[in-house]
Each structure stands twice: as C-alpha cells, then as structure tokens.
Design an enzyme around this catalytic site. Structure first.
Site, PDB file in Angstrom:
ATOM      1  N   ARG A  13      -5.090   3.016 -16.129  1.00 17.56           N
ATOM      2  CA  ARG A  13      -5.206   3.771 -14.876  1.00 17.56           C
ATOM      3  C   ARG A  13      -5.859   5.151 -15.050  1.00 17.56           C
ATOM      4  O   ARG A  13      -6.710   5.534 -14.245  1.00 17.56           O
ATOM      5  CB  ARG A  13      -3.848   3.894 -14.169  1.00 17.56           C
ATOM      6  CG  ARG A  13      -3.208   2.545 -13.828  1.00 17.56           C
ATOM      7  CD  ARG A  13      -2.042   2.662 -12.866  1.00 17.56           C
ATOM      8  NE  ARG A  13      -2.493   3.004 -11.532  1.00 17.56           N
ATOM      9  CZ  ARG A  13      -2.391   4.182 -10.989  1.00 17.56           C
ATOM     10  NH1 ARG A  13      -1.808   5.157 -11.653  1.00 17.56           N
ATOM     11  NH2 ARG A  13      -2.831   4.404  -9.785  1.00 17.56           N
ATOM     12  N   GLU A  51       3.982  -6.726   1.772  1.00 15.89           N
ATOM     13  CA  GLU A  51       3.633  -7.082   0.391  1.00 15.89           C
ATOM     14  C   GLU A  51       3.609  -5.848  -0.513  1.00 15.89           C
ATOM     15  O   GLU A  51       2.593  -5.562  -1.146  1.00 15.89           O
ATOM     16  CB  GLU A  51       2.239  -7.708   0.350  1.00 15.89           C
ATOM     17  CG  GLU A  51       2.037  -8.898   1.250  1.00 15.89           C
ATOM     18  CD  GLU A  51       0.580  -9.337   1.324  1.00 15.89           C
ATOM     19  OE1 GLU A  51       0.343 -10.536   1.529  1.00 15.89           O
ATOM     20  OE2 GLU A  51      -0.326  -8.480   1.185  1.00 15.89           O
ATOM     21  N   PRO A  52       4.707  -5.115  -0.614  1.00 15.36           N
ATOM     22  CA  PRO A  52       4.663  -3.932  -1.481  1.00 15.36           C
ATOM     23  C   PRO A  52       4.688  -4.304  -2.955  1.00 15.36           C
ATOM     24  O   PRO A  52       5.396  -5.234  -3.353  1.00 15.36           O
ATOM     25  CB  PRO A  52       5.934  -3.160  -1.104  1.00 15.36           C
ATOM     26  CG  PRO A  52       6.840  -4.172  -0.469  1.00 15.36           C
ATOM     27  CD  PRO A  52       6.018  -5.333  -0.003  1.00 15.36           C
ATOM     28  N   GLY A  53       3.889  -3.616  -3.741  1.00 15.00           N
ATOM     29  CA  GLY A  53       3.914  -3.825  -5.186  1.00 15.00           C
ATOM     30  C   GLY A  53       4.351  -2.534  -5.848  1.00 15.00           C
ATOM     31  O   GLY A  53       5.437  -2.399  -6.388  1.00 15.00           O
ATOM     32  N   ARG A  54       3.469  -1.518  -5.736  1.00 10.00           N
ATOM     33  CA  ARG A  54       3.718  -0.227  -6.379  1.00 10.00           C
ATOM     34  C   ARG A  54       5.032   0.409  -5.903  1.00 10.00           C
ATOM     35  O   ARG A  54       5.773   0.961  -6.709  1.00 10.00           O
ATOM     36  CB  ARG A  54       2.564   0.712  -6.043  1.00 10.00           C
ATOM     37  CG  ARG A  54       2.558   1.988  -6.849  1.00 10.00           C
ATOM     38  CD  ARG A  54       1.510   2.956  -6.313  1.00 10.00           C
ATOM     39  NE  ARG A  54       0.238   2.368  -6.011  1.00 10.00           N
ATOM     40  CZ  ARG A  54      -0.807   2.334  -6.848  1.00 10.00           C
ATOM     41  NH1 ARG A  54      -0.726   2.878  -8.023  1.00 10.00           N
ATOM     42  NH2 ARG A  54      -1.945   1.780  -6.473  1.00 10.00           N
ATOM     43  N   GLY A  80       0.770  -1.239   0.000  1.00 10.77           N
ATOM     44  CA  GLY A  80       0.000   0.000   0.000  1.00 10.77           C
ATOM     45  C   GLY A  80       0.797   1.283   0.000  1.00 10.77           C
ATOM     46  O   GLY A  80       0.231   2.366  -0.147  1.00 10.77           O
ATOM     47  N   TYR A  99       0.883  -1.880 -12.155  1.00 10.51           N
ATOM     48  CA  TYR A  99      -0.527  -1.820 -12.563  1.00 10.51           C
ATOM     49  C   TYR A  99      -0.666  -1.172 -13.936  1.00 10.51           C
ATOM     50  O   TYR A  99      -1.599  -0.414 -14.185  1.00 10.51           O
ATOM     51  CB  TYR A  99      -1.359  -1.076 -11.504  1.00 10.51           C
ATOM     52  CG  TYR A  99      -1.184  -1.672 -10.130  1.00 10.51           C
ATOM     53  CD1 TYR A  99      -1.658  -2.950  -9.863  1.00 10.51           C
ATOM     54  CD2 TYR A  99      -0.518  -0.984  -9.117  1.00 10.51           C
ATOM     55  CE1 TYR A  99      -1.478  -3.530  -8.614  1.00 10.51           C
ATOM     56  CE2 TYR A  99      -0.335  -1.565  -7.866  1.00 10.51           C
ATOM     57  CZ  TYR A  99      -0.819  -2.834  -7.629  1.00 10.51           C
ATOM     58  OH  TYR A  99      -0.640  -3.409  -6.398  1.00 10.51           O
ATOM     59  N   CYS A 140     -11.887   3.084 -29.455  1.00  9.73           N
ATOM     60  CA  CYS A 140     -13.172   3.724 -29.715  1.00  9.73           C
ATOM     61  C   CYS A 140     -13.975   3.903 -28.433  1.00  9.73           C
ATOM     62  O   CYS A 140     -15.013   3.253 -28.232  1.00  9.73           O
ATOM     63  CB  CYS A 140     -13.945   2.908 -30.740  1.00  9.73           C
ATOM     64  SG  CYS A 140     -13.030   2.846 -32.267  1.00  9.73           S
ATOM     65  N   GLU A 141     -13.481   4.720 -27.555  1.00  9.33           N
ATOM     66  CA  GLU A 141     -14.159   5.048 -26.294  1.00  9.33           C
ATOM     67  C   GLU A 141     -13.708   6.449 -25.908  1.00  9.33           C
ATOM     68  O   GLU A 141     -12.512   6.760 -25.990  1.00  9.33           O
ATOM     69  CB  GLU A 141     -13.686   4.130 -25.154  1.00  9.33           C
ATOM     70  CG  GLU A 141     -13.986   2.695 -25.333  1.00  9.33           C
ATOM     71  CD  GLU A 141     -15.002   2.168 -24.341  1.00  9.33           C
ATOM     72  OE1 GLU A 141     -15.550   2.948 -23.546  1.00  9.33           O
ATOM     73  OE2 GLU A 141     -15.233   0.961 -24.387  1.00  9.33           O
TER      74      GLU A 141
HETATM   75  N1  LLP Z   1      -1.372  -7.120  -0.825  1.00 14.69           N
HETATM   76  C1  LLP Z   1      -2.659  -7.253  -1.165  1.00 14.69           C
HETATM   77  C2  LLP Z   1      -3.481  -8.238  -0.470  1.00 14.69           C
HETATM   78  C3  LLP Z   1      -3.210  -6.450  -2.187  1.00 14.69           C
HETATM   79  O1  LLP Z   1      -4.492  -6.576  -2.505  1.00 14.69           O
HETATM   80  C4  LLP Z   1      -2.385  -5.503  -2.846  1.00 14.69           C
HETATM   81  C5  LLP Z   1      -2.931  -4.645  -3.904  1.00 14.69           C
HETATM   82  C6  LLP Z   1      -1.025  -5.408  -2.463  1.00 14.69           C
HETATM   83  C7  LLP Z   1      -0.560  -6.233  -1.451  1.00 14.69           C
HETATM   84  C8  LLP Z   1      -0.065  -4.466  -3.120  1.00 14.69           C
HETATM   85  O2  LLP Z   1      -0.428  -3.150  -2.928  1.00 14.69           O
HETATM   86  P1  LLP Z   1       0.587  -1.966  -3.340  1.00 14.69           P
HETATM   87  O3  LLP Z   1       1.806  -2.052  -2.464  1.00 14.69           O
HETATM   88  O4  LLP Z   1       0.946  -2.155  -4.743  1.00 14.69           O
HETATM   89  O5  LLP Z   1      -0.203  -0.732  -3.106  1.00 14.69           O
HETATM   90  N2  LLP Z   1      -4.827  -1.324  -9.808  1.00 14.69           N
HETATM   91  C9  LLP Z   1      -4.691  -0.327  -8.759  1.00 14.69           C
HETATM   92  C10 LLP Z   1      -4.063  -0.901  -7.515  1.00 14.69           C
HETATM   93  C11 LLP Z   1      -4.808  -2.092  -6.951  1.00 14.69           C
HETATM   94  C12 LLP Z   1      -4.136  -2.701  -5.764  1.00 14.69           C
HETATM   95  C13 LLP Z   1      -4.767  -3.986  -5.376  1.00 14.69           C
HETATM   96  N3  LLP Z   1      -4.139  -4.653  -4.279  1.00 14.69           N
HETATM   97  C14 LLP Z   1      -3.923   0.860  -9.336  1.00 14.69           C
HETATM   98  O6  LLP Z   1      -3.568   0.848 -10.501  1.00 14.69           O
HETATM   99  O7  LLP Z   1      -3.703   1.846  -8.614  1.00 14.69           O
END
Ligand code: LLP
Length: 421
Positions: A313, A274-277, A240, A375, A346-347
C-alpha cells in the site's frame, strides 16, 4: 478503535504480548485481533439494524480462512470477485444464498461454479457478461440471479486508484443502459432473473456525502423502473467506508447510518452492504524487525525485514500506515530522528514509511505497522523470491497460527524444469 494497546510500555494484541508472538512465530508476521474484527462487523450491523441488511464481507480485503470463518460464524455473507474467493467462502461454510459475486472479468468457468453453488446473485458489469451468464445458465439448465452494477458517476474524493464509481472507471453500467437492459431483459434473456441493483463508488471514503449522492441517483432509477412495472428485490450499496490510518476523520457507522437510512428505507428493498476495510482494516498489524540502521549523508534508513511484497500500500498508493515500536524504551518520548523505513527488496519504491519521526531505532527492534488487516496480506506476493509471511489470530483464549510462513519449497512448488533443457 482496536485491541492493540500498550501495557507497561509493551504492545499487546488483546491479552497477548506482541513480542512473545514474534519470538514464537518469527517476522515478518501478520497478527489479527478477533475481537477487533468482530467489533467492526457488529458496529455496522448494529447501526443499520432497523433495516436488517445483509452484510457481505468483501473477501478481497482479507481472505484468510480463519478470519472468514469468524465472520461466517456470526452470520456474515461474503462479497467475492473470483472463483478463488468463491471457493474460500464456500470452504468456511458461508451459506451460498449469502454470497454475491462482482467483478468486470468473470470467466465462463467462474460463472458456472457460482451458478452451481447457488449464490444469491451476480453483480453484472456489462452486456457481454450478461450474455455469457445467460449462455452458461442455459447450458446448466438453471436460472441465474443477477443485479446490475450501476456506475453512478460520483466522485468519492479518495485516491484515484481506488475510485470506482466515476464514468471514466471500468466498473458498472451507465444509468441509461441499465434501464434499457431492465426493460428488454425478459425478451433477450430467458435464463436470467434481474433482481437488483448494485453500486460501489470507491474505497477509503471518509465523507457521507458521496454515498448519499450515489444512493439518491439510484432512488430515481428505482422509481423509474417501478413506473415501468419492473420490481426489484435487492439494493446492494457496496462497500467503501473509510477508516483511520493517520488523522482522517471518517464518518462513524452511526453517522453513515443516519445519513443513508431514510433513503434506503424508502426503497423498500432488501439492502446489502459489502464492507471490507471497515471490518478488517484495523484488526491487523504487520510485525517487522529492524535488520540494519544505515545512515547516509542525506538520510537515516531503518532497513526492516518486511518489504513491499508483504505490504504494497505505501508503494502503490503512497498510503500512510502508523508504525509503532513494540517496546517503548526510555527514548520513546523524544521523537527526534526521522527515518525512511524500507524493506529488503531491490526497488526504490520499497518503503513502508518516508521521513517518519521515530524514537532512535536499533537493529533487532520490533516495529508494528498498524492498519494492516485489509489489503495487506491479501495483496502480498513472492517478489524477489521472498516466502510470504505467516499470519496469527489472537482471541481471548490465546493465539493461533492461521497461515504458515511459506518456505523455499513453496517458492518452487508449481515450477517445472522441462527435461529437454
Ligand atoms: N465491493 C466491491 C465491488 C469492491 O470493488 C470493493 C473494493 C469492496 C466492495 C470493498 O471496499 P471497502 O469496503 O474495502 O472499501 N487495494 C486498495 C483497495 C481496493 C478496493 C477495491 N474494491 C487499498 O489497499 O486501499
């Protein structure tokens, strides 16, 4: 911070000239910087080093095998949410004992695959899911490790579509139900080991306070469980952490660590993130070329060759992505023209930016859409029968294609015209 910088008015990714990469591989094209990816993984790891957490990269943010491999080589674990993500994580050699599996709708087949692989644990989100994991584990004659995903009912102050820790969201279990499940688990489930707690309150969170509030709520729960003789091993605090797309001032990894470390230490549990972004977001750009300039009485449109199928996005969340000219020409300093930068789909929702001040643009100009490491490709599609873009990874030795551009044959590969039509 990232490794996309101008040199002599030309955009570079690390040591590679972006326009040269475009010539070689075409557009639309995703370009990633290995160094930026690793720097961010290391930043969060270093900030929390005193508790030696397991960092599980959230595969949903970017599931390209080459990027996963770069992180796996550094010892990263993975947070997966589907059988497909599990497959990819295992494919790049992630130790199954570093894989956690979340998501509200795990299927029987997916659960079986994860148990067989021997993952660290499931983050279970409902009683019905626990019952299914129990049945599948029983059938496989295994014990499945499970953490309960708690919904701490905290507002993370982010876009409503990416808020996950409020009681109106579909995610997790309320605190009271969690407590009851822990107390009764041993009686009801003989093939489950409940070993931890999980929270994930949302995404692109720029302030520390929601994390602190959620963790504090969990400390109360952990204490209550301890008093009842239930001992846990893991506390998974989710992902997050927000990044800069425009003018956000997100907490740094260090500031985040300062706020949460005292709380996390007090739990004496193994901490998982669990960082993604945070890891992947700024490590990638989407490169696109202007196809046409179209002036109408109301607007200037720059029609580019990347659309909402490549990067959804802006259309989905009204998200802002900085857009830079790959070559800065003499007019660069005079930002006078406002453009809607739109794709070929086409949107009317097919836009990358609205009313954006840009230097005067011409057909064939290359533009870099920044912050496209997370994402972005992961949410791309074939809408309008558009082959998906290629992906390139740059490192200090050069650049490598890490996903081929799809071709028209790819579009029809899985389709069948029945003989009797
Ligand atoms: N853990 C869980 C259980 C999650 O559902 C998520 C993201 C993460 C970790 C990773 O979150 P992060 O660190 O990346 O914020 N598509 C959207 C973001 C959706 C996130 C869904 N869950 C966007 O483009 O902003």
């Amino acid at each position: 911070m990232h490794e996309f910088r101008y040199r002599n008015n030309e955009l570079y990714c690390e040591g590679a000239r972006v326009s040269e990469i475009a010539e070689k591989f075409g557009t639309p094209l995703y370009i990633y910087s290995r160094k930026t990816l690793l720097d961010h993984y290391r930043k969060i790891k270093r900030a929390l080093r005193s508790i030696n957490p397991l960092i599980c990269f959230s595969v949903k943010a970017n599931s390209n095998l080459a990027l996963l491999k770069v992180l796996a080589n550094q010892g990263a674990g993975m947070d997966v949410v589907s059988g497909g993500e599990l497959y990819k994580a295992l494919k790049v050699g992630v130790n199954p004992k570093k894989i956690v599996y979340a998501g509200v709708g795990k299927s029987e087949k997916e659960i079986a695959a994860a148990i067989r692989a021997g993952i660290l644990f499931f983050n279970a989100e409902s009683f019905a899911e626990l019952a299914l994991i129990e049945r599948v584990a029983g059938r496989l004659k295994k014990k499945a490790n499970v953490s309960l995903r708690v919904n701490p009912d905290i507002d993370p102050h982010t876009h409503k579509f990416i808020t996950t820790g409020k009681m109106t969201n579909k995610f997790g279990l309320d605190i009271k139900t969690c407590e009851e499940i822990f107390l009764r688990c041993g009686i009801i489930f003989s093939h489950l080991s409940l070993i931890g707690l999980h929270i994930h309150i949302g995404s692109q969170i720029t302030d520390r306070l929601p994390f602190v509030k959620a963790i504090k709520k969990m400390l109360v729960l952990i204490k209550r469980l301890r008093q009842r003789g239930i001992s846990l091993k893991y506390f998974n605090i989710g992902g997050g952490l927000g990044i800069v797309y425009r003018d956000e001032r997100p907490q740094s990894a260090e500031e985040f660590a300062q706020a949460v470390l005292p709380l996390l230490r007090a739990t004496k549990l193994k901490i998982i993130l669990e960082p993604g972004r945070f890891i992947a977001g700024n490590s990638g750009i989407l490169l696109t070329r202007v196809v046409y300039i179209k002036k109408t009485p109301n607007k200037n449109f720059a029609i580019v060759d990347a659309g909402m199928n490549d990067l959804i996005r802006p259309s989905l969340y009204n998200a802002y992505h900085e857009i830079l000219p790959v070559v800065r020409n003499a007019q660069y300093a005079i930002r006078t023209t406002h453009y809607d930068i739109v794709g070929p789909i086409c949107e009317s929702a097919d836009f990358l930016a609205k009313n954006r001040p840009m230097p005067a643009l011409r057909a064939k100009d290359l533009l870099a859409v920044m912050g496209a490491g997370a994402y972005a490709f992961a949410m791309s599609s074939n809408y309008n029968s558009r082959p998906r873009a290629a992906e390139v990874l740059v490192n200090k030795k050069g650049r490598a294609l890490v996903r081929k551009r799809e071709c028209y044959r790819d579009l029809i590969r899985q389709e069948i015209i029945p003989r009797n039509l």
